[in-house]
Design a protein around this motif. Structure first.
Motif, short mmCIF file in Angstrom:
data_model
loop_
_atom_site.label_atom_id
_atom_site.label_comp_id
_atom_site.label_asym_id
_atom_site.label_seq_id
_atom_site.Cartn_x
_atom_site.Cartn_y
_atom_site.Cartn_z
N THR A 1 69.25 -11.16 84.04
CA THR A 1 70.24 -12.01 84.70
C THR A 1 69.56 -13.03 85.61
O THR A 1 70.02 -14.17 85.74
CB THR A 1 71.26 -11.18 85.52
OG1 THR A 1 70.57 -10.43 86.52
CG2 THR A 1 72.03 -10.23 84.62
N TYR B 1 68.53 -15.96 83.48
CA TYR B 1 69.64 -16.83 83.05
C TYR B 1 70.25 -17.61 84.20
O TYR B 1 70.97 -18.59 83.96
CB TYR B 1 70.69 -16.03 82.29
CG TYR B 1 70.30 -15.81 80.85
CD1 TYR B 1 70.35 -16.85 79.93
CD2 TYR B 1 69.84 -14.57 80.41
CE1 TYR B 1 69.98 -16.68 78.61
CE2 TYR B 1 69.46 -14.37 79.09
CZ TYR B 1 69.53 -15.44 78.19
OH TYR B 1 69.15 -15.25 76.89
N ARG B 2 69.98 -17.24 85.43
CA ARG B 2 70.45 -18.05 86.56
C ARG B 2 69.80 -19.44 86.54
O ARG B 2 70.36 -20.40 87.05
CB ARG B 2 70.15 -17.34 87.88
CG ARG B 2 71.12 -16.23 88.21
CD ARG B 2 70.89 -15.64 89.60
NE ARG B 2 71.92 -14.65 89.89
CZ ARG B 2 71.84 -13.37 89.54
NH1 ARG B 2 70.76 -12.92 88.91
NH2 ARG B 2 72.82 -12.54 89.81
N TYR C 1 68.72 -20.82 83.61
CA TYR C 1 68.70 -21.19 82.20
C TYR C 1 69.27 -22.58 81.94
O TYR C 1 68.86 -23.26 80.99
CB TYR C 1 69.48 -20.16 81.38
CG TYR C 1 69.39 -20.36 79.89
CD1 TYR C 1 68.21 -20.11 79.20
CD2 TYR C 1 70.51 -20.79 79.16
CE1 TYR C 1 68.14 -20.28 77.83
CE2 TYR C 1 70.44 -20.96 77.79
CZ TYR C 1 69.25 -20.71 77.13
OH TYR C 1 69.18 -20.88 75.77
N TYR C 2 70.20 -23.03 82.75
CA TYR C 2 70.85 -24.31 82.52
C TYR C 2 69.84 -25.45 82.49
O TYR C 2 69.80 -26.24 81.54
CB TYR C 2 71.92 -24.55 83.58
CG TYR C 2 72.76 -25.79 83.37
CD1 TYR C 2 73.18 -26.18 82.11
CD2 TYR C 2 73.15 -26.57 84.46
CE1 TYR C 2 73.97 -27.31 81.92
CE2 TYR C 2 73.94 -27.70 84.28
CZ TYR C 2 74.34 -28.07 83.02
OH TYR C 2 75.11 -29.18 82.84
N ILE D 1 76.83 -13.40 78.64
CA ILE D 1 75.81 -14.41 78.87
C ILE D 1 76.08 -15.66 78.02
O ILE D 1 76.09 -16.78 78.52
CB ILE D 1 74.39 -13.85 78.56
CG1 ILE D 1 73.99 -12.84 79.64
CG2 ILE D 1 73.36 -14.97 78.48
CD1 ILE D 1 72.76 -12.02 79.30
N ALA E 1 79.05 -17.61 79.22
CA ALA E 1 78.73 -18.36 80.44
C ALA E 1 77.88 -19.59 80.12
O ALA E 1 78.07 -20.65 80.73
CB ALA E 1 77.99 -17.46 81.42
N ILE E 2 76.97 -19.46 79.15
CA ILE E 2 76.16 -20.61 78.74
C ILE E 2 77.06 -21.70 78.14
O ILE E 2 76.92 -22.89 78.46
CB ILE E 2 75.09 -20.19 77.71
CG1 ILE E 2 74.03 -19.30 78.37
CG2 ILE E 2 74.41 -21.41 77.08
CD1 ILE E 2 73.09 -18.62 77.39
N THR F 1 79.04 -23.34 80.99
CA THR F 1 78.16 -24.12 81.85
C THR F 1 77.81 -25.46 81.20
O THR F 1 77.90 -26.51 81.84
CB THR F 1 76.87 -23.33 82.17
OG1 THR F 1 77.20 -22.28 83.07
CG2 THR F 1 75.82 -24.21 82.82
N ASN G 1 76.82 -25.31 86.58
CA ASN G 1 75.99 -24.11 86.55
C ASN G 1 76.66 -22.90 87.20
O ASN G 1 76.20 -21.77 87.04
CB ASN G 1 74.64 -24.38 87.23
CG ASN G 1 73.61 -23.33 86.88
OD1 ASN G 1 73.52 -22.88 85.74
ND2 ASN G 1 72.83 -22.93 87.87
N LEU H 1 77.38 -19.84 84.95
CA LEU H 1 76.26 -18.93 84.71
C LEU H 1 75.96 -18.09 85.95
O LEU H 1 75.77 -16.88 85.85
CB LEU H 1 75.00 -19.72 84.32
CG LEU H 1 74.69 -19.80 82.82
CD1 LEU H 1 73.52 -20.74 82.56
CD2 LEU H 1 74.38 -18.43 82.23
N THR I 1 78.69 -15.43 86.50
CA THR I 1 78.67 -14.40 85.45
C THR I 1 77.46 -13.48 85.61
O THR I 1 77.57 -12.27 85.40
CB THR I 1 78.67 -15.05 84.05
OG1 THR I 1 79.83 -15.88 83.92
CG2 THR I 1 78.70 -13.98 82.96
#
Length: 198
Positions: free
Chosen positions: A88, A91-92, A94-95, A165, A168-169, A172, A178, A181, A184
């Protein structure tokens, strides 16, 4: 050391990968590929049988790089439960990372290839299955180290986490925000602490 032919193949893949990821399979033309690489049609097809084979190679390369980043990030800890939290954590951020690639390759390619190329789509399905299996194995490892409850259905939770995930992607990138993400990932952390963790 790579041969000249192998270097050319790798150059094509690295150059064209963001174009396929951003534009999609059907919208990426041969002229887009030759323009970006500066190579002739003959040179492209001297390295790849057809556009589909090139699309699969670019998707595989992009995903391999992304999964390596996740694995490297998880290497900060040997604890299975901590590794879940590191997923997680990855992925915070990831944007911004995925924007550099033209979006999330799994999401983009999965949606685009569904009705365009069954072979490319199969590679996306294989990748998702692999990711879910990895998460499931991580949960199983957590049971063995007595960090995660034994009664937990590992694959069920792996699918649930990855679905959250990917959703959320999608939100986002679609909303250019963002917070989808971030919020989530916070929700998943709560789920890990309250439902999985002993």
């Amino acid at each position: 050391m790579l041969t000249k032919a192998e270097q050319t193949t790798e150059f094509i893949i690295q150059t064209v990968a963001p174009i396929f990821n951003k534009n999609g399979y059907s919208a990426t033309s041969l002229s887009d590929i030759t323009k970006a690489t500066g190579l002739t049609k003959g040179a492209i097809y001297g390295n790849f049988k057809n556009k589909e084979e090139l699309a699969i190679a670019t998707f595989t390369s992009t995903v391999k790089s992304m999964l390596k980043r996740i694995t490297d990030h998880q290497s900060q800890s040997n604890s299975p439960i901590r590794k879940l939290f590191l997923v997680t954590d990855f992925y915070r951020n990831y944007y911004d990372y995925s924007k550099e690639m033209g979006g999330c390759p799994i999401l983009n390619t999965g949606v685009d290839a569904k009705h365009q190329s069954s072979l490319v789509f199969q590679h996306v399905q294989h990748t998702i299955t692999k990711i879910q299996n990895n998460v499931s194995k991580l949960i199983d490892a957590g049971k063995q180290t007595e960090e995660i409850h034994l009664h937990i259905d590992s694959m069920l939770y792996a699918k649930r986490l990855y679905t959250m995930i990917i959703g959320a992607i999608f939100m986002t990138h679609t909303m250019n925000d963002n917070s989808y993400l971030l919020e989530t990932m916070d929700q998943i952390d709560v789920l890990i602490r309250t439902e999985l963790k002993i």
